[in-house]
Design an enzyme around this catalytic site. Structure first.
Site, PDB file in Angstrom:
ATOM      1  N   ASP A 103       0.809  -1.227   0.000  1.00  0.00           N
ATOM      2  CA  ASP A 103       0.000   0.000   0.000  1.00  0.00           C
ATOM      3  C   ASP A 103       0.844   1.279   0.000  1.00  0.00           C
ATOM      4  O   ASP A 103       0.646   2.171   0.849  1.00  0.00           O
ATOM      5  CB  ASP A 103      -0.926   0.006   1.231  1.00  0.00           C
ATOM      6  CG  ASP A 103      -1.791  -1.245   1.303  1.00  0.00           C
ATOM      7  OD1 ASP A 103      -2.289  -1.671   0.255  1.00  0.00           O
ATOM      8  OD2 ASP A 103      -1.956  -1.784   2.414  1.00  0.00           O
TER       9      ASP A 103
ATOM     10  N   GLU B  88     -11.228  -0.391  -4.590  1.00  0.00           N
ATOM     11  CA  GLU B  88     -10.650   0.192  -3.370  1.00  0.00           C
ATOM     12  C   GLU B  88      -9.456   1.057  -3.773  1.00  0.00           C
ATOM     13  O   GLU B  88      -9.235   1.321  -4.949  1.00  0.00           O
ATOM     14  CB  GLU B  88     -10.210  -0.910  -2.393  1.00  0.00           C
ATOM     15  CG  GLU B  88      -9.180  -1.853  -2.976  1.00  0.00           C
ATOM     16  CD  GLU B  88      -8.815  -2.996  -2.038  1.00  0.00           C
ATOM     17  OE1 GLU B  88      -9.424  -3.168  -0.983  1.00  0.00           O
ATOM     18  OE2 GLU B  88      -7.875  -3.731  -2.388  1.00  0.00           O
TER      19      GLU B  88
HETATM   20  O1  FUB Z   1      -3.450  -3.655   2.913  1.00  0.00           O
HETATM   21  C1  FUB Z   1      -4.774  -3.886   3.325  1.00  0.00           C
HETATM   22  C2  FUB Z   1      -5.717  -3.536   2.223  1.00  0.00           C
HETATM   23  O2  FUB Z   1      -5.436  -4.289   1.070  1.00  0.00           O
HETATM   24  C3  FUB Z   1      -5.627  -2.118   1.765  1.00  0.00           C
HETATM   25  O3  FUB Z   1      -6.236  -1.220   2.634  1.00  0.00           O
HETATM   26  C4  FUB Z   1      -6.257  -2.247   0.428  1.00  0.00           C
HETATM   27  O4  FUB Z   1      -6.091  -1.140  -0.405  1.00  0.00           O
HETATM   28  C5  FUB Z   1      -5.566  -3.485  -0.074  1.00  0.00           C
HETATM   29  O5  FUB Z   1      -4.290  -3.198  -0.572  1.00  0.00           O
END
Ligand code: FUB
Length: 484
Positions: free
Chosen positions: A37, A218
């Site tokens: 991330d 996301e």
């Molecule tokens: O790293 C946890 C979660 O997985 C993140 O918040 C999302 O964007 C995905 O990468």
């Protein structure tokens, strides 16, 4: 105060642990722990990448306890500054130190962080390296406020030219989508945006939908280029692609412009999460994560970076994932790990993880010390091609790199056979025969390091190294590549 020798040693070890450390340059550029991330920014004359941290024993789900930061003067060499905040520092959070973002305003650094998959908090620091301290004693945004059934995650901040700060975030629960019979590859959520007050600790608008965005999953991100607002985001469900949409306002509505990274960017990763920045040379860079270092474990990821290019019409080209990243040297331990490389086997299959080979027993390890090197571990694990002695096979390595001139160092040791002429093979670099009939035992037997160095010019974006069987299957311990 007088210190005992043990205390002095303890202090020295503590000082060493707290010292910033250099990390890698090739992709992935952090290889000593698992990081994901990446959120990249430019503060105080340097580039900073804030990451999450996947624990090495994560199994079946994320195990994420702290946030970290790395800095670089040039986006090539990185310094590890360690942990900026830990879940234990947040009284109201239980788990899930997921994707954060950091923004600087009037000399204070604000870190927006999601926890418990459903709350976003804010922490402050006077330095980009932290430590960050929870500023509110509770969340700034919750799933209830966001009207999201399960999740409120992935805050990404953006300061516009007029000083207004916006926070984008994702929501809902992809796993619930699966549980409720949804197709995870088509799972759609609605990204949100909210204005922040000048004090950065309060919301200054209603929570709004980001409209005009297609197949949002996301990981939103916002940047501005030539006066246009680019909303980029993980799209099309799990094993995400990254899409982009543009607008003349940070609040939208946005116009869809398609994918800028397809699933091949990180084919073995359940998630993807990116950020973008303009580098010192005016070149744009794209940060993301992959799972090659963990051999395809979805919950143990690694951050990587490659170049990003715009088309004349302002749309963004598909990002090309490379082994070298934006650095100028890379190393692959062909036996132990598959960090940052892919391999095309004799049948033309593209292998993205090392496990495909080890499952077939084509690794030879030794605990013997290796003569002629101070780095035994490189040579103690050797890769063999998957052939038998009656049906021998080559080892073919194909590294995606920028065009240019390279120095290639191949590391060998014969740790298996004990006699000359037991294993011979030829070496081709970029389709040119650079070595005939390497009698590996004669030159590197038994347990002796051997390094062969060659030059190569790459014109088609791929650096090809082929070890072709002679008497028996070829073997190799490591490949080192340096851009000249
Ligand atoms: O790293 C946890 C979660 O997985 C993140 O918040 C999302 O964007 C995905 O990468």
């Amino acid at each position: 105060m007088r210190y005992s020798m043990a205390m002095k040693c303890g202090l020295l070890i503590l000082a060493w642990l707290l010292m910033p450390r250099m990390v890698g340059a090739a992709n992935p550029f952090v290889t000593d722990i698992y990081t994901a991330d990446p959120a990249v920014h430019y503060f105080e004359g340097k580039y900073w990448v804030y990451t999450t941290h996947d624990e090495p024993d994560a199994l079946g789900d994320f195990k994420m306890l702290d946030w970290r930061v790395y800095s670089s003067p040039d986006l090539k060499e990185w310094t590890d500054h360690g942990v900026v905040m830990h879940l234990d520092d947040i009284a109201w959070a239980e788990e899930g130190a997921w994707a954060p973002d950091v923004v600087e305003k009037d000399g204070i650094y604000y870190m927006y962080f999601p926890v418990d998959r459903s709350k976003i908090g804010v922490a402050t620091s006077t330095s980009p390296t932290g430590p960050f301290v929870d500023a509110l004693g509770g969340p700034l945004v919750t799933s209830e406020m966001d009207n999201a059934p399960h999740m409120t995650i992935d805050p990404a901040t953006f300061i516009d030219d007029d000083g207004q700060v916006y926070m984008y975030f994702g929501n809902d629960d992809p796993i619930a989508g699966v549980a409720h019979g949804g197709n995870p590859l088509e799972n759609r959520q609605t990204p949100r945006v909210v204005k922040l007050k000048p004090n950065m600790l309060e919301l200054d608008s209603a929570i709004l939908d980001v409209t005009g965005v297609d197949n949002f999953f996301e990981a939103p991100w916002m940047h501005k280029h030539n006066g246009t607002y680019y909303f980029t985001y993980a799209c099309n469900g799990i094993f995400s692609e990254i899409c982009h949409a543009t607008s003349d306002s940070p609040l939208g509505p946005f116009q869809r412009r398609g994918a800028i990274a397809d699933r091949l960017l990180s084919p073995l990763s359940l998630t993807n999460h990116h950020s973008t920045i303009e580098g010192p040379d005016g070149q744009w860079y794209f940060f993301y994560h992959t799972t090659e270092l963990s051999k395809g474990n979805w919950h143990r990821r690694s951050v990587a970076v490659d170049k990003m290019f715009y088309n004349a019409d302002g749309s963004i080209q598909k990002v090309r994932r490379t082994f070298m990243g934006v650095g100028d040297k890379g190393f692959v331990n062909t036996g132990e790990t598959s960090a940052g490389y892919h391999h095309v086997d004799n049948d033309g299959n593209l292998w993205h993880k090392d496990r495909n080979f080890s499952d077939r027993g084509n690794i030879h390890t030794t605990s013997d010390s290796i003569r002629g090197t101070d780095n035994d571990s490189i040579y103690q694990v050797q890769r063999f091609s998957q052939g038998t002695w009656w049906s021998k096979k080559p080892l073919n390595y194909h590294f995606l790199v920028d065009n240019g001139n390279y120095e290639v160092k191949l590391h060998f040791a014969e740790t298996f056979f004990f006699w000359n002429n037991a294993r011979t093979f030829d070496i081709d670099v970029e389709g040119q025969r650079v070595y005939n009939d390497l009698d590996i035992h004669r030159e590197a037997g038994h347990d002796r390091a051997l390094v062969k160095t060659f030059n190569a010019t790459v014109n088609d974006g791929e650096l090809n190294i082929d070890l072709l069987p002679g008497r028996n299957n070829p073997t190799i311990a490591g490949i080192e590549i340096r851009k000249l």
